[in-house]
Design a protein around this motif. Structure first.
Motif, mmCIF file in Angstrom:
data_model
loop_
_atom_site.group_PDB
_atom_site.id
_atom_site.type_symbol
_atom_site.label_atom_id
_atom_site.label_comp_id
_atom_site.label_asym_id
_atom_site.label_seq_id
_atom_site.Cartn_x
_atom_site.Cartn_y
_atom_site.Cartn_z
ATOM 1 N N GLU A 181 0.679 -1.315 0.198
ATOM 2 C CA GLU A 181 -0.050 0.090 0.019
ATOM 3 C C GLU A 181 0.896 1.318 -0.128
ATOM 4 O O GLU A 181 0.516 2.231 -0.859
ATOM 5 N N ASP A 182 1.956 1.147 0.875
ATOM 6 C CA ASP A 182 2.774 2.554 0.920
ATOM 7 C C ASP A 182 3.488 2.773 -0.340
ATOM 8 O O ASP A 182 3.632 3.667 -0.724
ATOM 9 N N GLU A 183 3.955 1.662 -1.099
ATOM 10 C CA GLU A 183 4.605 1.929 -2.398
ATOM 11 C C GLU A 183 3.464 2.479 -3.386
ATOM 12 O O GLU A 183 3.843 3.060 -4.006
ATOM 13 N N TYR A 184 2.303 1.792 -3.420
ATOM 14 C CA TYR A 184 1.355 2.228 -4.275
ATOM 15 C C TYR A 184 1.132 3.736 -4.185
ATOM 16 O O TYR A 184 0.888 4.415 -4.966
ATOM 17 N N ILE A 185 0.875 4.163 -2.866
ATOM 18 C CA ILE A 185 0.656 5.739 -2.509
ATOM 19 C C ILE A 185 1.761 6.358 -3.097
ATOM 20 O O ILE A 185 1.790 7.804 -3.625
ATOM 21 N N ALA A 186 3.111 5.873 -2.732
ATOM 22 C CA ALA A 186 4.337 6.824 -3.087
ATOM 23 C C ALA A 186 4.419 7.033 -4.506
ATOM 24 O O ALA A 186 5.308 7.910 -4.640
ATOM 25 N N ASP A 187 3.841 6.094 -5.510
ATOM 26 C CA ASP A 187 3.905 6.278 -6.668
ATOM 27 C C ASP A 187 3.114 7.681 -6.952
ATOM 28 O O ASP A 187 3.607 7.854 -8.420
ATOM 29 N N MET A 188 2.442 8.054 -6.390
ATOM 30 C CA MET A 188 1.508 9.215 -7.041
ATOM 31 C C MET A 188 1.551 10.398 -5.779
ATOM 32 O O MET A 188 0.757 11.470 -6.319
ATOM 33 N N PHE A 189 2.006 10.176 -4.697
ATOM 34 C CA PHE A 189 1.988 11.239 -3.804
ATOM 35 C C PHE A 189 3.301 11.130 -2.959
ATOM 36 O O PHE A 189 3.682 10.123 -2.331
ATOM 37 N N ALA A 190 4.096 12.288 -3.025
ATOM 38 C CA ALA A 190 5.300 12.444 -2.048
ATOM 39 C C ALA A 190 4.979 13.252 -1.088
ATOM 40 O O ALA A 190 4.677 14.369 -0.836
ATOM 41 N N HIS A 191 5.099 12.723 0.127
ATOM 42 C CA HIS A 191 4.573 13.287 1.770
ATOM 43 C C HIS A 191 5.942 13.797 1.969
ATOM 44 O O HIS A 191 6.742 13.321 2.794
ATOM 45 N N GLU A 192 6.030 15.151 1.657
ATOM 46 C CA GLU A 192 7.208 15.629 2.070
ATOM 47 C C GLU A 192 7.178 16.720 3.518
ATOM 48 O O GLU A 192 8.220 16.842 4.156
ATOM 49 N N ASP A 193 6.077 17.315 3.622
ATOM 50 C CA ASP A 193 6.169 18.151 4.866
ATOM 51 C C ASP A 193 5.797 17.703 5.978
ATOM 52 O O ASP A 193 5.643 18.288 7.115
ATOM 53 N N GLY A 194 5.481 16.343 6.066
ATOM 54 C CA GLY A 194 5.000 15.568 7.363
ATOM 55 C C GLY A 194 3.483 15.656 7.968
ATOM 56 O O GLY A 194 3.073 15.412 8.855
ATOM 57 N N GLY A 195 2.991 16.664 7.007
ATOM 58 C CA GLY A 195 1.221 16.979 7.511
ATOM 59 C C GLY A 195 0.495 15.849 7.209
ATOM 60 O O GLY A 195 0.752 14.791 6.841
ATOM 61 N N PRO A 196 -0.681 16.289 7.572
ATOM 62 C CA PRO A 196 -1.944 15.082 7.233
ATOM 63 C C PRO A 196 -1.983 14.651 5.778
ATOM 64 O O PRO A 196 -1.736 15.654 4.921
ATOM 65 N N GLU A 197 -2.331 13.629 5.338
ATOM 66 C CA GLU A 197 -2.567 13.150 3.995
ATOM 67 C C GLU A 197 -3.864 13.774 3.561
ATOM 68 O O GLU A 197 -4.862 13.895 4.198
ATOM 69 N N PRO A 198 -3.897 14.155 2.379
ATOM 70 C CA PRO A 198 -4.937 15.007 1.603
ATOM 71 C C PRO A 198 -6.062 13.927 1.517
ATOM 72 O O PRO A 198 -5.850 12.649 1.495
ATOM 73 N N ASP A 199 -7.397 14.272 1.387
ATOM 74 C CA ASP A 199 -8.511 13.216 1.507
ATOM 75 C C ASP A 199 -8.347 12.266 0.128
ATOM 76 O O ASP A 199 -8.960 11.418 0.393
#
Length: 320
Positions: A214-232
């Motif tokens: 799941e994390d690899e799947y998400i990382a392919d489309m979203f780079a979580h750089e600021d450490g804030g909450p994930e978008p909806d």
């Protein structure tokens, strides 16, 4: 890396972008609709015209006289009859429609063909492609040892070679137009689907376990750089992964699940249109079409000044 080498590197990166999913791109490949026109038989054949010819070519036919349209249609029928037996089958018609709808792909290949066909024999050998794309790297590997760029030539060269061999159906390591098109645009060809699925796995599977979690799947489309909450929308994608991507509920996607995700079994518009054209034109009901049967029902396949004028009259009458 000096300036000249860096500029060459950028040019190679641009060249490589033609054929490889190295950069993030839309993963899911849907079959496009054949036309945005409504399918209205006995009123307008515009949908059929655009499906059979493509939108731009259908517009060109609308400017021709009926005689010119029928003559050109006759030439097209000869090209559709791939085994030259005098009959057009549903499969031959489907293959033609699919090719017409992929015209932009062939146009793209035509634009870059001369860049790779170095000896101008109308084929592109693996050695020619390798030299044109990787020649500088192979001659000067020391200049790329410390490169932190996302392109990894050591990984991309064998990956390209594997894809080239998959596209090279006759195994002579020299790609003709159709084979090179399959190499540059594998998602458009059924026999290249295994390569598309495998390359997608390799792109996303960062821990190298042969699966996509799941994390690899998400990382392919979203780079979580600021450490804030994930978008909806990211949370929605996580739900999509657990509900629809991970079919066997083991927490990860294997090759078959990746195939199901990126190559969904959509409605086959080309198959449906081919069957429709055969059904409407097959006067002797042998489930095949002769050139005569097609030309007899020519206005379903192509337009002309006459059919275009007639449709305008009908449309204007309906508006009143």
């Amino acid at each position: 890396m000096d300036v000249s080498t860096y500029l060459w590197f950028l040019s190679v990166c641009t060249c490589l972008a033609h054929g490889k999913p190295t950069l993030r791109k839309e993963r899911v490949h849907h079959e496009p609709e054949l036309s945005r026109q409504p399918h209205e038989d006995n009123q307008s054949y515009q949908y059929d015209h655009e499906a059979f010819l493509g939108k731009e070519e259908a517009t060109t036919f609308d400017q021709l006289t009926p005689e010119e349209s029928k003559a050109r249609l006759g030439d097209i029928v000869d090209r559709i009859d791939s085994n030259v037996d005098g009959y057009i089958t549903t499969d031959e018609l489907k293959a033609w429609i699919k090719r017409v709808q992929k015209r932009y792909v062939y146009e793209n290949v035509a634009k870059v063909w001369s860049d790779y066909d170095l000896n101008k024999d109308n084929k592109i050998s693996w050695d020619e492609y390798k030299q044109a794309t990787y020649g500088y790297y192979l001659a000067n590997p020391e200049e790329f040892e410390d490169s932190t760029d996302q392109f990894s030539f050591k990984k991309m060269l064998p990956r390209d070679e594997r894809r080239f061999k998959a596209a090279d159906l006759n195994g002579d390591l020299a790609a003709e137009r159709e084979e090179f098109t399959a190499f540059l645009h594998p998602e458009e060809f059924e026999h290249m689907q295994e390569i598309v699925v495998l390359e997608t796995l390799e792109d996303i599977d960062k821990n190298g376990d042969g699966h996509v979690d799941e994390d690899e799947y998400i990382a392919d489309m979203f780079a979580h750089e600021d450490g804030g909450p994930e978008p909806d929308w990211v949370r929605t994608e996580r739900d999509q992964f657990s509900d629809f991507r991970d079919l066997n509920k083991d927490g990860k996607m294997d090759l078959e699940e990746i195939r199901h995700w990126i190559l969904p079994q959509d409605y086959d518009h080309a198959q449906a249109e081919a069957r429709h054209l055969v059904y409407e034109s097959d006067t002797d009901k042998d489930q095949m079409l002769t050139k005569e049967e097609i030309l007899e029902n020519w206005n379903m396949f192509v337009g002309s000044q006459a059919t275009n004028y007639g449709e305008d009259l009908t449309r204007n009458h309906d508006e009143f």
